[in-house]
Design a protein around this motif. Structure first.
Motif, PDB file in Angstrom:
ATOM      1  N   GLY A 108       0.827  -1.190   0.000  1.00  0.00           N
ATOM      2  CA  GLY A 108       0.000   0.000   0.000  1.00  0.00           C
ATOM      3  C   GLY A 108       0.863   1.243   0.000  1.00  0.00           C
ATOM      4  N   PRO A 109       0.278   2.437   0.100  1.00  0.00           N
ATOM      5  CA  PRO A 109      -1.172   2.624   0.018  1.00  0.00           C
ATOM      6  C   PRO A 109      -1.630   2.516  -1.438  1.00  0.00           C
ATOM      7  CG  PRO A 109      -0.073   4.520   1.037  1.00  0.00           C
ATOM      8  CD  PRO A 109       0.971   3.692   0.392  1.00  0.00           C
ATOM      9  N   GLU A 110      -2.758   1.896  -1.646  1.00  0.00           N
ATOM     10  CA  GLU A 110      -3.307   1.796  -2.997  1.00  0.00           C
ATOM     11  C   GLU A 110      -3.714   3.179  -3.490  1.00  0.00           C
ATOM     12  OE1 GLU A 110      -3.951  -2.160  -1.154  1.00  0.00           O
ATOM     13  OE2 GLU A 110      -4.347  -0.097  -0.520  1.00  0.00           O
TER      14      GLU A 110
ATOM     15  N   GLN B  24       7.381  12.833   4.555  1.00  0.00           N
ATOM     16  CA  GLN B  24       7.849  13.984   5.325  1.00  0.00           C
ATOM     17  C   GLN B  24       6.693  14.618   6.097  1.00  0.00           C
ATOM     18  OE1 GLN B  24      11.035  14.884   5.624  1.00  0.00           O
ATOM     19  NE2 GLN B  24      11.821  13.386   4.167  1.00  0.00           N
ATOM     20  N   LYS B  25       5.483  14.487   5.574  1.00  0.00           N
ATOM     21  CA  LYS B  25       4.308  15.083   6.248  1.00  0.00           C
ATOM     22  C   LYS B  25       3.739  14.058   7.214  1.00  0.00           C
ATOM     23  CE  LYS B  25       3.015  17.031   1.889  1.00  0.00           C
ATOM     24  NZ  LYS B  25       1.948  16.980   0.908  1.00  0.00           N
ATOM     25  N   ASP B  26       4.315  14.011   8.391  1.00  0.00           N
ATOM     26  CA  ASP B  26       3.903  12.972   9.327  1.00  0.00           C
ATOM     27  C   ASP B  26       3.318  13.555  10.610  1.00  0.00           C
ATOM     28  OD1 ASP B  26       6.112  14.016  10.501  1.00  0.00           O
ATOM     29  OD2 ASP B  26       7.077  12.093  10.912  1.00  0.00           O
ATOM     30  N   ALA B  27       2.725  14.761  10.502  1.00  0.00           N
ATOM     31  CA  ALA B  27       2.121  15.372  11.692  1.00  0.00           C
ATOM     32  C   ALA B  27       1.131  14.399  12.316  1.00  0.00           C
ATOM     33  CB  ALA B  27       1.422  16.683  11.318  1.00  0.00           C
ATOM     34  N   GLY B  28       1.281  14.168  13.590  1.00  0.00           N
ATOM     35  CA  GLY B  28       0.364  13.288  14.312  1.00  0.00           C
ATOM     36  C   GLY B  28       0.779  11.833  14.308  1.00  0.00           C
ATOM     37  N   TYR B  29       1.756  11.497  13.473  1.00  0.00           N
ATOM     38  CA  TYR B  29       2.101  10.069  13.373  1.00  0.00           C
ATOM     39  C   TYR B  29       2.690   9.506  14.668  1.00  0.00           C
ATOM     40  CZ  TYR B  29       4.260   5.686  12.444  1.00  0.00           C
ATOM     41  OH  TYR B  29       4.603   4.373  12.552  1.00  0.00           O
ATOM     42  N   ALA B  30       3.623  10.213  15.250  1.00  0.00           N
ATOM     43  CA  ALA B  30       4.346   9.654  16.403  1.00  0.00           C
ATOM     44  C   ALA B  30       3.382   9.265  17.514  1.00  0.00           C
ATOM     45  CB  ALA B  30       5.391  10.650  16.909  1.00  0.00           C
ATOM     46  N   ALA B  31       2.465  10.177  17.847  1.00  0.00           N
ATOM     47  CA  ALA B  31       1.520   9.898  18.929  1.00  0.00           C
ATOM     48  C   ALA B  31       0.606   8.728  18.551  1.00  0.00           C
ATOM     49  CB  ALA B  31       0.703  11.148  19.239  1.00  0.00           C
ATOM     50  N   ASP B  89      -3.943   7.670   3.930  1.00  0.00           N
ATOM     51  CA  ASP B  89      -4.207   8.979   3.331  1.00  0.00           C
ATOM     52  C   ASP B  89      -3.014   9.925   3.428  1.00  0.00           C
ATOM     53  OD1 ASP B  89      -6.731   8.122   2.756  1.00  0.00           O
ATOM     54  OD2 ASP B  89      -7.752   9.326   4.279  1.00  0.00           O
ATOM     55  N   LYS B  90      -2.243   9.802   4.514  1.00  0.00           N
ATOM     56  CA  LYS B  90      -1.277  10.863   4.780  1.00  0.00           C
ATOM     57  C   LYS B  90       0.143  10.425   5.097  1.00  0.00           C
ATOM     58  CE  LYS B  90      -3.211  13.197   8.144  1.00  0.00           C
ATOM     59  NZ  LYS B  90      -3.478  14.402   8.988  1.00  0.00           N
ATOM     60  N   TRP B  91       0.277   9.402   5.940  1.00  0.00           N
ATOM     61  CA  TRP B  91       1.582   9.189   6.556  1.00  0.00           C
ATOM     62  C   TRP B  91       2.541   8.328   5.763  1.00  0.00           C
ATOM     63  CZ3 TRP B  91      -1.518   7.963  11.505  1.00  0.00           C
ATOM     64  CH2 TRP B  91      -1.795   9.151  12.188  1.00  0.00           C
ATOM     65  N   TYR B  92       2.021   7.301   5.120  1.00  0.00           N
ATOM     66  CA  TYR B  92       2.928   6.319   4.527  1.00  0.00           C
ATOM     67  C   TYR B  92       3.187   6.586   3.052  1.00  0.00           C
ATOM     68  CZ  TYR B  92       2.031   3.666   8.770  1.00  0.00           C
ATOM     69  OH  TYR B  92       1.912   3.279  10.068  1.00  0.00           O
ATOM     70  N   THR B  93       4.450   6.655   2.699  1.00  0.00           N
ATOM     71  CA  THR B  93       4.838   6.695   1.295  1.00  0.00           C
ATOM     72  C   THR B  93       4.647   5.322   0.660  1.00  0.00           C
ATOM     73  OG1 THR B  93       6.437   8.431   1.757  1.00  0.00           O
ATOM     74  CG2 THR B  93       6.788   7.138  -0.243  1.00  0.00           C
ATOM     75  N   HIS B  94       5.005   4.299   1.435  1.00  0.00           N
ATOM     76  CA  HIS B  94       4.797   2.924   0.970  1.00  0.00           C
ATOM     77  C   HIS B  94       4.792   2.008   2.183  1.00  0.00           C
ATOM     78  CE1 HIS B  94       4.658  -0.259  -1.975  1.00  0.00           C
ATOM     79  NE2 HIS B  94       5.510  -0.946  -1.238  1.00  0.00           N
ATOM     80  N   TYR B  95       4.095   0.907   2.072  1.00  0.00           N
ATOM     81  CA  TYR B  95       4.203  -0.118   3.110  1.00  0.00           C
ATOM     82  C   TYR B  95       4.019  -1.505   2.509  1.00  0.00           C
ATOM     83  CZ  TYR B  95      -0.970  -0.258   3.359  1.00  0.00           C
ATOM     84  OH  TYR B  95      -2.305  -0.383   3.056  1.00  0.00           O
ATOM     85  N   GLU B  96       4.568  -2.464   3.223  1.00  0.00           N
ATOM     86  CA  GLU B  96       4.390  -3.881   2.909  1.00  0.00           C
ATOM     87  C   GLU B  96       3.918  -4.558   4.188  1.00  0.00           C
ATOM     88  OE1 GLU B  96       4.954  -5.436  -0.065  1.00  0.00           O
ATOM     89  OE2 GLU B  96       5.611  -3.599  -1.063  1.00  0.00           O
ATOM     90  N   LEU B  97       2.881  -5.349   4.068  1.00  0.00           N
ATOM     91  CA  LEU B  97       2.308  -6.057   5.206  1.00  0.00           C
ATOM     92  C   LEU B  97       2.312  -7.540   4.880  1.00  0.00           C
ATOM     93  CD1 LEU B  97       0.633  -5.704   7.918  1.00  0.00           C
ATOM     94  CD2 LEU B  97      -1.388  -5.798   6.464  1.00  0.00           C
TER      95      LEU B  97
END
Lengths: 115, 115
Positions: A108-110, B24-31, B89-97
């Motif tokens: 993701g994200p898709e 880079q736009k990770d406002a709110g992510y840490a919490a 929507d906001k935090w992840y540029t990419h992820y693998e699950l």
């Protein structure tokens, strides 16, 4: 996709999850760790690897493998054996190693442009 | 043993391997990330979790679960659904699950005093 991600095929395949805490006396670790990461990627059956270590010295490296025979061969690889001995004797305060069969995988994200 | 390690039982059990690159736009992510880590540990069937994120914003979080039903319930947990939406929507540029069944596990180093 960013080069920090492993480009794994469709499951099933195997994951080796290696979580480790580095001691303060880690002379030589960085170079050896990088070398082992690169060497693992060249082994027969290695599908890729991902690794992150934080500022508290906790690291997680997950390597992905075609089958258990590939994992056994990597465990017995000569240069890797030397690195394992250094890790046990000097570098690691603690580690956990888990071998798991990946059954499902998602990206993701898709719908967003990816790096 | 350091509290950063999951104290998992003897296999078999399940692992959810989540590798993510933060934008880079990770406002709110840490919490939110911290809250989700703590919340996961309180879910029925959660056996523990380990997480590391490096200075290049790549993170690996592995959570361990008794069975696949526990993983499905966590995926559908209300606060977690909100966090997943923010992540996508906001935090992840990419992820693998990846969802994997842990078959074997080892701790080390043997014969040394551990934290």
């Amino acid at each position: 996709m960013n080069e920090r991600f492993a480009k794994t095929p469709a499951p099933p395949y195997y994951a080796v999850i290696f979580t480790s805490l580095l001691s303060q006396k880690d002379a030589g670790y960085a170079a050896m760790g990088d070398a082992m990461f690169d060497l693992a990627l060249k082994q027969p059956g290695c599908l890729g690897a991902e690794s992150a270590r934080d500022s508290e010295r906790l690291g997680i490296t997950v390597s992905y493998w075609r089958d258990e025979d590939s994992i056994r061969a990597w465990k017995a690889q000569a240069q890797h054996l030397v690195a394992q001995k250094y890790g046990i004797d000097k570098w690691y305060t603690h580690y956990e190693l888990r071998i798991a069969k990946v059954e499902r995988a998602y990206s993701g994200p898709e719908g967003r442009s990816l790096d």
